[in-house]
Design a protein around this motif. Structure first.
Motif, PDB file in Angstrom:
ATOM      1  N   ALA A  51       0.829  -1.206   0.000  1.00  0.00           N
ATOM      2  CA  ALA A  51       0.000   0.000   0.000  1.00  0.00           C
ATOM      3  C   ALA A  51       0.865   1.259   0.000  1.00  0.00           C
ATOM      4  CB  ALA A  51      -0.934  -0.013   1.211  1.00  0.00           C
ATOM      5  N   CYS A  52       1.966   1.242   0.748  1.00  0.00           N
ATOM      6  CA  CYS A  52       2.885   2.387   0.776  1.00  0.00           C
ATOM      7  C   CYS A  52       3.573   2.578  -0.568  1.00  0.00           C
ATOM      8  CB  CYS A  52       3.935   2.200   1.865  1.00  0.00           C
ATOM      9  SG  CYS A  52       3.297   2.221   3.544  1.00  0.00           S
ATOM     10  N   GLN A  53       3.966   1.477  -1.183  1.00  0.00           N
ATOM     11  CA  GLN A  53       4.641   1.540  -2.479  1.00  0.00           C
ATOM     12  C   GLN A  53       3.746   2.175  -3.534  1.00  0.00           C
ATOM     13  OE1 GLN A  53       7.746   1.374  -3.466  1.00  0.00           O
ATOM     14  NE2 GLN A  53       8.159  -0.729  -4.109  1.00  0.00           N
ATOM     15  N   LYS A  54       2.470   1.821  -3.530  1.00  0.00           N
ATOM     16  CA  LYS A  54       1.537   2.392  -4.502  1.00  0.00           C
ATOM     17  C   LYS A  54       1.417   3.898  -4.332  1.00  0.00           C
ATOM     18  CE  LYS A  54      -1.277  -1.765  -5.133  1.00  0.00           C
ATOM     19  NZ  LYS A  54      -2.600  -2.410  -4.872  1.00  0.00           N
ATOM     20  N   ARG A  55       1.576   4.389  -3.116  1.00  0.00           N
ATOM     21  CA  ARG A  55       1.464   5.829  -2.848  1.00  0.00           C
ATOM     22  C   ARG A  55       2.825   6.520  -2.836  1.00  0.00           C
ATOM     23  NH1 ARG A  55      -3.784   6.438   0.939  1.00  0.00           N
ATOM     24  NH2 ARG A  55      -4.544   4.295   0.852  1.00  0.00           N
ATOM     25  N   ASN A  97      13.629  -0.828  -1.128  1.00  0.00           N
ATOM     26  CA  ASN A  97      12.798  -0.906  -2.330  1.00  0.00           C
ATOM     27  C   ASN A  97      12.038   0.411  -2.464  1.00  0.00           C
ATOM     28  OD1 ASN A  97      10.936  -1.454  -4.341  1.00  0.00           O
ATOM     29  ND2 ASN A  97      10.403  -3.489  -3.572  1.00  0.00           N
ATOM     30  N   GLY A  98      12.461   1.256  -3.400  1.00  0.00           N
ATOM     31  CA  GLY A  98      11.852   2.576  -3.519  1.00  0.00           C
ATOM     32  C   GLY A  98      12.142   3.401  -2.270  1.00  0.00           C
ATOM     33  N   ARG A  99      11.100   3.906  -1.636  1.00  0.00           N
ATOM     34  CA  ARG A  99      11.253   4.769  -0.454  1.00  0.00           C
ATOM     35  C   ARG A  99      11.004   3.989   0.843  1.00  0.00           C
ATOM     36  NH1 ARG A  99       7.776   9.899  -0.676  1.00  0.00           N
ATOM     37  NH2 ARG A  99       9.506  10.792   0.505  1.00  0.00           N
ATOM     38  N   LEU A 100      11.114   2.680   0.798  1.00  0.00           N
ATOM     39  CA  LEU A 100      10.754   1.839   1.933  1.00  0.00           C
ATOM     40  C   LEU A 100      11.982   1.328   2.682  1.00  0.00           C
ATOM     41  CD1 LEU A 100       7.983  -0.219   0.117  1.00  0.00           C
ATOM     42  CD2 LEU A 100       7.691   1.853   1.512  1.00  0.00           C
ATOM     43  N   GLY A 101      11.842   1.188   3.993  1.00  0.00           N
ATOM     44  CA  GLY A 101      12.901   0.639   4.817  1.00  0.00           C
ATOM     45  C   GLY A 101      12.341  -0.328   5.833  1.00  0.00           C
ATOM     46  N   TYR A 102      13.181  -1.223   6.323  1.00  0.00           N
ATOM     47  CA  TYR A 102      12.728  -2.261   7.262  1.00  0.00           C
ATOM     48  C   TYR A 102      13.239  -1.986   8.670  1.00  0.00           C
ATOM     49  CZ  TYR A 102      10.973  -6.692   8.899  1.00  0.00           C
ATOM     50  OH  TYR A 102      10.248  -7.639   9.573  1.00  0.00           O
ATOM     51  N   SER A 103      12.313  -2.075   9.631  1.00  0.00           N
ATOM     52  CA  SER A 103      12.651  -1.986  11.051  1.00  0.00           C
ATOM     53  C   SER A 103      12.484  -3.358  11.692  1.00  0.00           C
ATOM     54  CB  SER A 103      11.732  -0.984  11.777  1.00  0.00           C
ATOM     55  OG  SER A 103      12.080   0.339  11.478  1.00  0.00           O
TER      56      SER A 103
END
Length: 438
Positions: free
Chosen positions: A154-158, A197-203
């Motif tokens: 959902a975050c990736q789509k936005r 991946n794009g603007r995403l990061g893992y916690s």
């Protein structure tokens, strides 16, 4: 040159270049304020920021400029600690932390084994977050890896910049939430699929010490050692009963923080939610390792957890951030978080200025999360995440604004009186993601 992907917005602009300090006025050079400013976007990034009168002559004749001169633009708010999977249990009556987990949180999170439910809640949460003016957050999923896949999707789509993690818990909870030996493997798969991946990061996300064995926490620490670009989020010293429980479960550790230190979980990308019941020695150890504590004022009030000591944090150099902690928190709005922080501060003789509050929700939170090279400020090359604020969104706000004579007064009035109705638009990645219904 102006291209088809450029956006020009004329408005009052406010941003911070650095910490404004604790005084009634911001430290020189910390505040960037353009009463009649121009924000120039190229695609997903900010190209130029400044006085309209200085930039306008460089624009080609006939350039289309969005005229928001009756509005105020700030960087988008950043929430350092929030549980998207708890959206539907907000405002559930009358429990303190451990009862809250057993009576509300655990039963609710069991629902996220259903992927369709996780997808629906991901989108509902993001709708509410953007409505409140928050453009980035550090988010807990449930212990189900699908809950994180759904949220990242959902975050990736936005095209949002977000940090998310799957909860790790292998004891002291419902069997339906236990991840056992699969928890770390699931986390590794999620990291491979989504981190960077794009603007995403893992916690990496152990819920808190009581629900993870030492074996699981040690394995979580190994994930961080293997990849220093990962983040860590968990809970620390929220409730006195929680402290007693941790002491029983980890009798060989000197204190609650040491449990995390021994597992290698305390570092410059680590966020520990709450940190209410800390000694100055613990604060100093957090400061020495560059970790931050997420101050969650509305949640602390709602669960009766205690008063966060901002002054002690400052004295020891411990970084702290501002967070909503939904679902024990009572509002996704950054304005509401600052209002509650001010009220809690007053009880402890530590009132919060508007300068401290809005710096904290923007550049301060970005710095603590090591994201300040991307977001948190209106500045060239940074990502175009910002909010358009209607400072007269309600009759009461309008009335109060008409009596304000300084910028500080206006910002403080926003901090105390504004809500999601004041968010006229929310932009993320150079796109308008939310526009208030007129």
């Amino acid at each position: 040159m102006i291209s088809s992907t450029d956006t020009l917005i004329r408005a009052e602009l406010i941003s911070f270049a650095r910490d404004p300090g604790n005084g009634d006025t911001p430290q020189p050079g910390s505040l960037e304020h353009y009463g009649d400013g121009l924000l120039w976007l190229k695609g997903q990034h900010i190209h130029a920021v400044g006085h309209f009168s200085e930039i306008a002559p460089s624009l080609p004749e006939g350039s289309h400029v969005l005229d928001y001169r009756d509005k105020l633009i700030m960087p988008g708010f950043i929430d350092t600690h929030v549980h998207y999977v708890q959206l539907d249990i907000m405002a559930s009556y009358g429990r303190q932390l451990l009862d809250w987990l057993n009576d509300y949180t655990f039963p609710e999170e069991c629902r996220f084994a259903n992927h369709a439910h996780a997808e629906a809640l991901s989108n509902a949460f993001l709708d509410e977050m953007l409505r409140a003016g928050t453009t980035s957050a550090q988010v807990f999923g449930s212990s189900h890896p699908g809950s994180v896949d759904a949220f990242f999707t959902a975050c990736q789509k936005r095209q949002l910049r977000m940090l998310v993690g799957k909860v790790l818990m292998d004891r002291n909870g419902p069997e339906a939430l236990m991840d056992g030996a699969s928890g770390i493997a699931d986390s590794e798969r999620l990291i491979g699929d989504w981190h960077g991946n794009g603007r995403l990061g893992y916690s990496v996300t152990p819920r808190f010490a009581p629900t993870s064995t030492k074996t699981q926490m040690d394995a979580a620490g190994a994930l961080l050692r293997n990849d220093s670009s990962l983040w860590l989020q968990t809970h620390l010293a929220e409730n006195s009963g929680e402290l007693d429980w941790v002491a029983e479960l980890f009798p060989g550790s000197r204190d609650y923080l040491a449990v995390y230190e021994e597992a290698g979980l305390v570092g410059p990308r680590s966020t520990f939610a709450h940190g209410i019941h800390l000694t100055n020695g613990m604060r100093q150890r957090l400061a020495d390792r560059g970790a931050n504590v997420a101050f969650c004022p509305s949640s602390n009030l709602f669960l009766g957890s205690g008063l966060f000591d901002r002054e002690a944090a400052d004295q020891t150099g411990m970084a702290f951030t501002f967070a909503s902690d939904i679902g024990a928190g009572t509002d996704l709005s950054g304005f509401a978080t600052l209002k509650a922080a001010y009220q809690l501060g007053q009880l402890g003789g530590q009132p919060l200025t508007a300068w401290q509050g809005f710096y904290g929700l923007t550049l301060g939170n970005a710095k603590a999360l090591s994201l300040d090279s991307y977001i948190g400020r209106l500045a060239p090359t940074l990502e175009a995440d910002f909010i358009v604020i209607d400072t007269r969104a309600t009759p009461l706000l309008s009335r109060r604004a008409s009596h304000c004579t300084t910028l500080g007064e206006r910002l403080f009035a926003l901090m105390m009186l504004a809500d999601d109705r004041a968010i006229y638009e929310t932009w993320a990645g150079g796109q308008c993601q939310h526009r208030r219904d007129l």
